[in-house]
Scaffold this motif. Sequence first.
Motif, PDB file in Angstrom:
ATOM      1  N   GLU A 151       3.019  11.377 -27.418  1.00 40.75           N
ATOM      2  CA  GLU A 151       2.042  11.127 -28.485  1.00 40.75           C
ATOM      3  C   GLU A 151       2.620  11.557 -29.834  1.00 40.75           C
ATOM      4  OE1 GLU A 151      -1.534   9.719 -29.983  1.00 40.75           O
ATOM      5  OE2 GLU A 151      -0.876   9.645 -27.896  1.00 40.75           O
ATOM      6  N   GLY A 152       2.379  10.735 -30.866  1.00 37.90           N
ATOM      7  CA  GLY A 152       2.863  11.056 -32.201  1.00 37.90           C
ATOM      8  C   GLY A 152       1.958  10.437 -33.240  1.00 37.90           C
ATOM      9  N   PRO A 153       2.342  10.518 -34.513  1.00 38.26           N
ATOM     10  CA  PRO A 153       1.475   9.987 -35.576  1.00 38.26           C
ATOM     11  C   PRO A 153       1.235   8.480 -35.477  1.00 38.26           C
ATOM     12  CG  PRO A 153       3.619  10.677 -36.442  1.00 38.26           C
ATOM     13  CD  PRO A 153       3.542  11.178 -35.041  1.00 38.26           C
ATOM     14  N   ASN A 154       2.226   7.717 -35.008  1.00 36.99           N
ATOM     15  CA  ASN A 154       2.079   6.262 -34.933  1.00 36.99           C
ATOM     16  C   ASN A 154       2.305   5.699 -33.535  1.00 36.99           C
ATOM     17  OD1 ASN A 154       3.087   7.025 -37.783  1.00 36.99           O
ATOM     18  ND2 ASN A 154       2.201   5.003 -38.070  1.00 36.99           N
ATOM     19  N   PHE A 155       2.774   6.534 -32.623  1.00 34.23           N
ATOM     20  CA  PHE A 155       3.067   6.132 -31.248  1.00 34.23           C
ATOM     21  C   PHE A 155       2.070   6.855 -30.344  1.00 34.23           C
ATOM     22  CE2 PHE A 155       5.116   5.998 -27.186  1.00 34.23           C
ATOM     23  CZ  PHE A 155       6.011   4.933 -27.200  1.00 34.23           C
ATOM     24  N   HIS A 156       1.247   6.081 -29.632  1.00 31.49           N
ATOM     25  CA  HIS A 156       0.149   6.665 -28.871  1.00 31.49           C
ATOM     26  C   HIS A 156       0.256   6.285 -27.395  1.00 31.49           C
ATOM     27  CE1 HIS A 156      -1.344   7.218 -32.941  1.00 31.49           C
ATOM     28  NE2 HIS A 156      -1.237   5.897 -33.113  1.00 31.49           N
ATOM     29  N   PHE A 157      -0.153   7.210 -26.547  1.00 32.89           N
ATOM     30  CA  PHE A 157      -0.019   6.993 -25.098  1.00 32.89           C
ATOM     31  C   PHE A 157      -1.342   7.303 -24.404  1.00 32.89           C
ATOM     32  CE2 PHE A 157       1.051   8.350 -20.769  1.00 32.89           C
ATOM     33  CZ  PHE A 157       1.869   7.305 -20.354  1.00 32.89           C
ATOM     34  N   ILE A 158      -1.837   6.324 -23.628  1.00 33.97           N
ATOM     35  CA  ILE A 158      -3.110   6.499 -22.917  1.00 33.97           C
ATOM     36  C   ILE A 158      -2.898   6.119 -21.448  1.00 33.97           C
ATOM     37  CG2 ILE A 158      -5.530   5.793 -22.752  1.00 33.97           C
ATOM     38  CD1 ILE A 158      -5.370   4.980 -25.715  1.00 33.97           C
ATOM     39  N   PRO A 159      -3.003   7.082 -20.523  1.00 36.72           N
ATOM     40  CA  PRO A 159      -2.867   6.742 -19.103  1.00 36.72           C
ATOM     41  C   PRO A 159      -4.173   6.176 -18.546  1.00 36.72           C
ATOM     42  CG  PRO A 159      -3.177   9.104 -19.361  1.00 36.72           C
ATOM     43  CD  PRO A 159      -3.171   8.529 -20.750  1.00 36.72           C
ATOM     44  N   PHE A 160      -4.063   5.341 -17.507  1.00 30.04           N
ATOM     45  CA  PHE A 160      -5.256   4.852 -16.805  1.00 30.04           C
ATOM     46  C   PHE A 160      -4.948   4.751 -15.319  1.00 30.04           C
ATOM     47  CE2 PHE A 160      -2.980   0.921 -17.953  1.00 30.04           C
ATOM     48  CZ  PHE A 160      -2.996   0.215 -16.757  1.00 30.04           C
ATOM     49  N   GLU A 161      -6.002   4.748 -14.512  1.00 29.85           N
ATOM     50  CA  GLU A 161      -5.842   4.700 -13.059  1.00 29.85           C
ATOM     51  C   GLU A 161      -6.088   3.305 -12.493  1.00 29.85           C
ATOM     52  OE1 GLU A 161      -4.873   7.089 -10.949  1.00 29.85           O
ATOM     53  OE2 GLU A 161      -4.631   8.632 -12.509  1.00 29.85           O
ATOM     54  N   THR A 162      -7.057   2.587 -13.066  1.00 27.33           N
ATOM     55  CA  THR A 162      -7.441   1.276 -12.527  1.00 27.33           C
ATOM     56  C   THR A 162      -7.510   0.250 -13.655  1.00 27.33           C
ATOM     57  OG1 THR A 162      -9.809   1.658 -12.892  1.00 27.33           O
ATOM     58  CG2 THR A 162      -8.863   2.422 -10.776  1.00 27.33           C
ATOM     59  N   PRO A 163      -7.442  -1.049 -13.319  1.00 23.85           N
ATOM     60  CA  PRO A 163      -7.598  -2.086 -14.354  1.00 23.85           C
ATOM     61  C   PRO A 163      -8.925  -1.966 -15.103  1.00 23.85           C
ATOM     62  CG  PRO A 163      -6.688  -3.056 -12.363  1.00 23.85           C
ATOM     63  CD  PRO A 163      -7.052  -1.641 -12.018  1.00 23.85           C
ATOM     64  N   GLU A 164      -9.971  -1.573 -14.389  1.00 21.94           N
ATOM     65  CA  GLU A 164     -11.278  -1.420 -15.045  1.00 21.94           C
ATOM     66  C   GLU A 164     -11.218  -0.316 -16.113  1.00 21.94           C
ATOM     67  OE1 GLU A 164     -11.421  -3.676 -11.663  1.00 21.94           O
ATOM     68  OE2 GLU A 164     -10.832  -1.550 -11.681  1.00 21.94           O
ATOM     69  N   GLU A 165     -10.514   0.779 -15.791  1.00 20.47           N
ATOM     70  CA  GLU A 165     -10.366   1.861 -16.765  1.00 20.47           C
ATOM     71  C   GLU A 165      -9.527   1.399 -17.957  1.00 20.47           C
ATOM     72  OE1 GLU A 165      -8.731   6.463 -17.152  1.00 20.47           O
ATOM     73  OE2 GLU A 165      -8.661   5.471 -15.188  1.00 20.47           O
ATOM     74  N   ALA A 166      -8.511   0.613 -17.694  1.00 20.69           N
ATOM     75  CA  ALA A 166      -7.685   0.072 -18.786  1.00 20.69           C
ATOM     76  C   ALA A 166      -8.539  -0.772 -19.733  1.00 20.69           C
ATOM     77  CB  ALA A 166      -6.544  -0.763 -18.218  1.00 20.69           C
TER      78      ALA A 166
END
Length: 466
Positions: free
Chosen positions: A258-273
């Motif tokens: 994670e950074g000021p312009n680069f963001h990371f979001i994990p998910f478990e299922t397509p519905e969560e995505a």
Amino acid sequence: DVTDDDAIQNLLEQFKRICEAGRIKRHGEDCFFPPLDNAEQKIAEIIKRRLNENELPTYGFERELVDWEREHKFSFDPVQREAIRLATAHKICIITGGPGTGKTTILKGILHLARKMGENILLAAPTGRAAKGMGDCCGDKAYTIHRLLEVDPVTKKFNKNEFNKLDCNLLIVDEFSMVDTWLAASLLDAVPETARIVFVGDADQLPSVGPGNVLNDLLQCPRIPSVRLQHIFRQSGGNDIADKAAKINQGITPSPIEGPNFHFIPFETPEEAKLHLQRLIATGVRSKIDIDLKTDLQILVPMRKGPLGIIELNPFLQDLLNPGVPRHKMVGIEWSVGGRVMQIKNNYDKNVFNGDVGIVYSIYKEKRKIAVFFDEKLITYQDDELDELQLAYACTIHKSQGSEYPAVIVILDSSHYVMLQRNLIYTAITRAKGHVWILSAPGAFHQAVRNNRSTRRYTRLKERLG
């Protein structure tokens, strides 16, 4: 009964007949489609002729650059200066590097010198969006390569060729990693022998969709003057996309991600995505960057099919990004005025090409036709032509090559496993100018960063260049 040996012998005899008939060209153990073999041979011959010529004089080169630096309150570093010198002194040169390494600044220096010399300059790129970006940066008109070569809509052949050359002293081609063997041969054929050629591109991106691996093959020829840019210049506002893309390109997972312009979001299922997508589109993206989500946000995925492929995502995203607008179903797709669409085939009659993105301007349900606005031109499609269009709120990473967007969301699912490769994720991330969000299923992002195996391209261009 036919034995395995008999079957193999029969295949070999049939293969020999095909070769003798000229339908396959053999070079030792390698086999080629003859027209493609001829195109590759043409590229090698034209480039070797250019390499056999002496360096061009560069009188006043340093003085003019110093004047430009003084005017723009900027200093080229030694590598940038060498790139400009090579482009001025040689009939062909290559400048390659990732985002933030100064390619655009170098182009401005090359163009300044060419204008001072009164040269006729042509700028080109493989796609309409890449050409527009190049023109905006360089302050001059840039053409798609097809438009530059004046493609004939009936014969599909180029009017500019070895008998009817382009009128230029300098040709600069951006995003050259996208150019395949066919197009490279046609382009080189049409450039006057007196003109200089500068190829610019990022060799670490995906190779061309069409056959060949032209940019990388040329870079492996030590005789061709080239500069590989690696130093990343600090971007305004501390943008960390270029830094993290460079780490990914080396196989290193950025830490922290994670950074000021680069963001990371994990998910478990397509519905969560999809829930993360809803939140980003509702408030998340615009809390970071003030943009028109419909035109300036691009969702990128590796594949067309699957629960998080573009076929599934586009109707979902249309409801989020173009809500409350009537839908009109034609050829199995629900179209809406203001909807984002992409041309997926070259159409020489309409002068729109594979990868061009437009906005639906109007829909004539009774007449079964749609009008789409593409970069200052309105194009009409009858219903039997709509297979050339698809919704483009989400598109594949391959289709995004040559384009840049203020904001990008990249979705990496476990169902994309076969496509999770380093050059794919690197290409996706480097499409973002302002912010990028990576939505990743468990392990998908790390798998893509680690996997440097890509499909091998079989060419002989490197050997032909000697």
